[in-house]
Write a protein that holds these residues in place. Structure first.
Motif, PDB file in Angstrom:
ATOM      1  N   ASP A   1       0.825  -1.210   0.000  1.00  0.00           N
ATOM      2  CA  ASP A   1       0.000   0.000   0.000  1.00  0.00           C
ATOM      3  C   ASP A   1       0.859   1.260   0.000  1.00  0.00           C
ATOM      4  OD1 ASP A   1      -2.207  -1.643   0.041  1.00  0.00           O
ATOM      5  OD2 ASP A   1      -2.647  -1.358   2.178  1.00  0.00           O
ATOM      6  N   ALA A   2       2.097   1.154   0.502  1.00  0.00           N
ATOM      7  CA  ALA A   2       3.013   2.294   0.523  1.00  0.00           C
ATOM      8  C   ALA A   2       3.814   2.422  -0.774  1.00  0.00           C
ATOM      9  CB  ALA A   2       3.971   2.171   1.706  1.00  0.00           C
ATOM     10  N   GLY A   3       3.563   1.520  -1.730  1.00  0.00           N
ATOM     11  CA  GLY A   3       4.239   1.608  -3.026  1.00  0.00           C
ATOM     12  C   GLY A   3       5.597   0.951  -3.082  1.00  0.00           C
ATOM     13  N   ILE A   4       5.932   0.128  -2.086  1.00  0.00           N
ATOM     14  CA  ILE A   4       7.210  -0.591  -2.081  1.00  0.00           C
ATOM     15  C   ILE A   4       7.113  -1.790  -3.025  1.00  0.00           C
ATOM     16  CG2 ILE A   4       8.893  -1.836  -0.656  1.00  0.00           C
ATOM     17  CD1 ILE A   4       8.619   1.099   0.089  1.00  0.00           C
ATOM     18  N   PRO A   5       8.118  -2.029  -3.875  1.00  0.00           N
ATOM     19  CA  PRO A   5       8.136  -3.278  -4.662  1.00  0.00           C
ATOM     20  C   PRO A   5       8.272  -4.478  -3.717  1.00  0.00           C
ATOM     21  CG  PRO A   5       9.687  -1.656  -5.557  1.00  0.00           C
ATOM     22  CD  PRO A   5       9.265  -1.162  -4.206  1.00  0.00           C
ATOM     23  N   VAL A   6       7.190  -5.198  -3.514  1.00  0.00           N
ATOM     24  CA  VAL A   6       7.174  -6.260  -2.513  1.00  0.00           C
ATOM     25  C   VAL A   6       6.402  -7.452  -3.057  1.00  0.00           C
ATOM     26  CG1 VAL A   6       5.072  -5.388  -1.368  1.00  0.00           C
ATOM     27  CG2 VAL A   6       6.716  -6.763  -0.051  1.00  0.00           C
ATOM     28  N   ALA A   7       6.751  -8.632  -2.592  1.00  0.00           N
ATOM     29  CA  ALA A   7       6.064  -9.873  -2.958  1.00  0.00           C
ATOM     30  C   ALA A   7       5.926 -10.727  -1.704  1.00  0.00           C
ATOM     31  CB  ALA A   7       6.844 -10.615  -4.037  1.00  0.00           C
ATOM     32  N   GLN A   8       5.059 -11.729  -1.778  1.00  0.00           N
ATOM     33  CA  GLN A   8       4.760 -12.535  -0.599  1.00  0.00           C
ATOM     34  C   GLN A   8       4.798 -14.027  -0.935  1.00  0.00           C
ATOM     35  OE1 GLN A   8       4.068 -11.656   2.756  1.00  0.00           O
ATOM     36  NE2 GLN A   8       4.363 -13.874   2.878  1.00  0.00           N
ATOM     37  N   THR A   9       5.320 -14.800  -0.020  1.00  0.00           N
ATOM     38  CA  THR A   9       5.304 -16.255  -0.139  1.00  0.00           C
ATOM     39  C   THR A   9       4.077 -16.818   0.565  1.00  0.00           C
ATOM     40  OG1 THR A   9       7.731 -16.255  -0.079  1.00  0.00           O
ATOM     41  CG2 THR A   9       6.626 -18.358   0.300  1.00  0.00           C
TER      42      THR A   9
ATOM     43  N   GLY B   1      -3.590  -7.633  -7.046  1.00  0.00           N
ATOM     44  CA  GLY B   1      -2.621  -7.563  -8.134  1.00  0.00           C
ATOM     45  C   GLY B   1      -1.205  -7.734  -7.630  1.00  0.00           C
ATOM     46  N   ALA B   2      -1.026  -8.602  -6.647  1.00  0.00           N
ATOM     47  CA  ALA B   2       0.260  -8.786  -5.978  1.00  0.00           C
ATOM     48  C   ALA B   2       1.162  -9.738  -6.761  1.00  0.00           C
ATOM     49  CB  ALA B   2       0.028  -9.330  -4.569  1.00  0.00           C
ATOM     50  N   MET B   3       2.382  -9.909  -6.272  1.00  0.00           N
ATOM     51  CA  MET B   3       3.270 -10.976  -6.722  1.00  0.00           C
ATOM     52  C   MET B   3       3.345 -11.999  -5.594  1.00  0.00           C
ATOM     53  SD  MET B   3       7.373 -10.952  -7.686  1.00  0.00           S
ATOM     54  CE  MET B   3       7.187 -10.175  -9.296  1.00  0.00           C
ATOM     55  N   VAL B   4       3.099 -13.260  -5.916  1.00  0.00           N
ATOM     56  CA  VAL B   4       3.104 -14.322  -4.906  1.00  0.00           C
ATOM     57  C   VAL B   4       3.999 -15.460  -5.349  1.00  0.00           C
ATOM     58  CG1 VAL B   4       1.724 -16.129  -3.789  1.00  0.00           C
ATOM     59  CG2 VAL B   4       0.839 -13.791  -3.935  1.00  0.00           C
ATOM     60  N   ARG B   5       4.854 -15.889  -4.420  1.00  0.00           N
ATOM     61  CA  ARG B   5       5.655 -17.103  -4.616  1.00  0.00           C
ATOM     62  C   ARG B   5       4.952 -18.230  -3.853  1.00  0.00           C
ATOM     63  NH1 ARG B   5      11.683 -16.715  -2.622  1.00  0.00           N
ATOM     64  NH2 ARG B   5      10.678 -16.468  -0.597  1.00  0.00           N
ATOM     65  N   LEU B   6       4.485 -19.230  -4.580  1.00  0.00           N
ATOM     66  CA  LEU B   6       3.809 -20.371  -3.970  1.00  0.00           C
ATOM     67  C   LEU B   6       4.817 -21.479  -3.703  1.00  0.00           C
ATOM     68  CD1 LEU B   6       1.122 -21.725  -3.129  1.00  0.00           C
ATOM     69  CD2 LEU B   6       0.970 -22.606  -5.482  1.00  0.00           C
ATOM     70  N   VAL B   7       4.863 -21.939  -2.455  1.00  0.00           N
ATOM     71  CA  VAL B   7       5.717 -23.061  -2.075  1.00  0.00           C
ATOM     72  C   VAL B   7       4.855 -24.095  -1.360  1.00  0.00           C
ATOM     73  CG1 VAL B   7       7.747 -21.574  -1.858  1.00  0.00           C
ATOM     74  CG2 VAL B   7       6.364 -22.053   0.168  1.00  0.00           C
ATOM     75  N   LYS B   8       5.395 -25.283  -1.188  1.00  0.00           N
ATOM     76  CA  LYS B   8       4.642 -26.291  -0.442  1.00  0.00           C
ATOM     77  C   LYS B   8       4.659 -25.980   1.047  1.00  0.00           C
ATOM     78  CE  LYS B   8       5.144 -30.018  -3.789  1.00  0.00           C
ATOM     79  NZ  LYS B   8       5.600 -31.398  -4.054  1.00  0.00           N
ATOM     80  N   GLY B   9       5.793 -25.498   1.572  1.00  0.00           N
ATOM     81  CA  GLY B   9       5.905 -25.135   2.976  1.00  0.00           C
ATOM     82  C   GLY B   9       6.856 -26.040   3.713  1.00  0.00           C
ATOM     83  N   ALA B  10       7.831 -25.417   4.386  1.00  0.00           N
ATOM     84  CA  ALA B  10       8.867 -26.179   5.071  1.00  0.00           C
ATOM     85  C   ALA B  10       8.489 -26.527   6.506  1.00  0.00           C
ATOM     86  CB  ALA B  10      10.175 -25.389   5.071  1.00  0.00           C
ATOM     87  N   MET B  11       7.545 -25.793   7.081  1.00  0.00           N
ATOM     88  CA  MET B  11       7.175 -26.035   8.469  1.00  0.00           C
ATOM     89  C   MET B  11       6.228 -27.245   8.557  1.00  0.00           C
ATOM     90  SD  MET B  11       8.965 -23.770   9.868  1.00  0.00           S
ATOM     91  CE  MET B  11       9.730 -22.173   9.572  1.00  0.00           C
TER      92      MET B  11
ATOM     93  N   SER C   1      -5.802  -8.577 -13.183  1.00  0.00           N
ATOM     94  CA  SER C   1      -5.521  -7.761 -11.998  1.00  0.00           C
ATOM     95  C   SER C   1      -4.071  -7.291 -11.943  1.00  0.00           C
ATOM     96  CB  SER C   1      -5.843  -8.550 -10.728  1.00  0.00           C
ATOM     97  OG  SER C   1      -4.828  -9.528 -10.469  1.00  0.00           O
ATOM     98  N   GLY C   2      -3.214  -7.848 -12.838  1.00  0.00           N
ATOM     99  CA  GLY C   2      -1.793  -7.535 -12.788  1.00  0.00           C
ATOM    100  C   GLY C   2      -1.004  -8.428 -11.852  1.00  0.00           C
ATOM    101  N   PHE C   3      -1.639  -9.491 -11.389  1.00  0.00           N
ATOM    102  CA  PHE C   3      -0.994 -10.463 -10.500  1.00  0.00           C
ATOM    103  C   PHE C   3       0.184 -11.133 -11.211  1.00  0.00           C
ATOM    104  CE2 PHE C   3      -0.707 -14.809  -8.805  1.00  0.00           C
ATOM    105  CZ  PHE C   3      -0.683 -14.585  -7.438  1.00  0.00           C
ATOM    106  N   PHE C   4       1.271 -11.387 -10.453  1.00  0.00           N
ATOM    107  CA  PHE C   4       2.432 -12.065 -11.044  1.00  0.00           C
ATOM    108  C   PHE C   4       2.711 -13.349 -10.267  1.00  0.00           C
ATOM    109  CE2 PHE C   4       6.671 -13.197 -12.215  1.00  0.00           C
ATOM    110  CZ  PHE C   4       6.846 -12.706 -13.498  1.00  0.00           C
ATOM    111  N   PRO C   5       2.571 -14.529 -10.917  1.00  0.00           N
ATOM    112  CA  PRO C   5       2.782 -15.804 -10.236  1.00  0.00           C
ATOM    113  C   PRO C   5       4.262 -16.227 -10.235  1.00  0.00           C
ATOM    114  CG  PRO C   5       1.213 -15.978 -12.090  1.00  0.00           C
ATOM    115  CD  PRO C   5       1.985 -14.714 -12.261  1.00  0.00           C
TER     116      PRO C   5
END
Length: 318
Positions: free
Chosen positions: A159-167, A186-196, A229-233
């Protein structure tokens, strides 16, 4: 798998085993299987070499289960020191952070201070970029009880305009609604299986279930709604069959090969890495650097028991 993961996390956190293991690693080159370099200078050089082969990187400064505030500060300083060099080298980089590395365990105010230092620098670097190459903050996902706080951190920065992505983790039941929200953003998301290894009440515990949910989430990420939406997978996986299914789905849904990425761990399944690059897909490697490799390496073994043989072979053959 849950018992295996918990056992490997225990190995990662064991101070006596760590002392012995790090001594062996220094003598045999064991650490080099999963670690790009011991310092920032070597990391930038390795990242530049990978770029020449058509591969991008996610930079991660080693250090997990951080309880010492001086180590937290060291992580911030190391990342802030290496980011300008990565940018000057013309690299498209994701700087991966674990909230627990940057002060989550010490309190919200400390985490906010450190994340904002890094985010401010990333925003400045992005403002200087005129060739499409930039530095982006990629937030890793850790324990289940940290998910809400981690997503709130992402949303504040975006929301603050930082180039950011989320796992996000495919093993969690809650990830489908979380993914829907990310697509709407319209986010960028890295999908993983999960290590925990969270409990069955909140997570899938069988591999087939996790794989099925991963594919369902991939379908959301490669939908028309996501594209519009501009989403990046970003798909984090070393499983060849799963990767090929996602590639086929992307083709069927009309996604160009530069509209999404595959991401793999540095040092794991190089044949698949080469195959993806040769086929024209964007590939990024999660490339750690630094000295504190013990916990990281054993977390990778916890994710996939086959990585144990890779780790041991590395030590025998180097």
């Amino acid at each position: 798998m849950g018992f295996w993961q918990k056992s490997m996390i225990a190995v990662a956190c064991s101070k006596p085993l760590r002392a012995v293991g790090e001594a062996v690693g220094r003598k045999t080159g064991l650490a080099a299987q999963f670690v790009s370099a011991g310092d920032g200078k070597g990391h930038v050089a390795r990242a530049s070499a990978l770029k020449a082969g058509g591969i991008r990187i996610s930079s991660f400064y080693l250090g997990e289960y951080v309880t010492d505030i001086t180590q937290v500060r060291e992580t911030v300083d190391q990342l802030r020191a290496v980011m300008p060099s990565l940018h000057q080298a013309g690299l498209d980089v994701h700087v991966s952070i674990d909230p627990s590395q940057l002060g989550y365990m010490q309190g919200a105010a400390i985490l906010t201070q450190h994340v904002d230092e890094i985010a401010s620098q990333i925003r400045d670097i992005a403002a200087q970029a005129d060739d499409g190459q930039t530095v982006r903050l990629m937030i890793d996902m850790e324990d289940f009880d940290m998910v809400d706080d981690t997503l709130a951190l992402h949303h504040r920065l975006q929301d603050a305009g930082i180039p950011v992505a989320q796992t996000l983790q495919a093993r969690l039941h809650r990830t489908q609604p979380d993914m829907k929200d990310m697509i709407a953003r319209g986010a960028m998301v890295r999908l993983v299986k999960g290590a925990m290894a969270p409990p069955a009440s909140v997570a899938f515990t069988e591999r087939l279930e996790i794989d099925a949910n991963y594919l369902a989430l991939a379908g959301m990420m490669l939908s028309d709604t996501a594209k519009q939406s501009g989403f990046f997978p970003v798909f984090g996986s070393h499983h060849r069959e799963l990767v090929l299914k996602i590639a086929k789905l992307a083709d069927q849904n009309g996604w160009a090969r530069d509209q999404f990425e595959f991401e793999m761990l540095y040092g794991v399944n190089q044949p698949l890495q080469r195959e993806l690059v040769a086929a024209g897909y964007r590939l990024r490697l999660y490339a750690p650097f630094g000295k504190d490799w013990w916990a990281y390496a054993w977390r990778r073994v916890g994710e996939n028991p086959r990585n144990l043989s890779l780790l041991l072979k590395s030590g025998l053959h180097r």
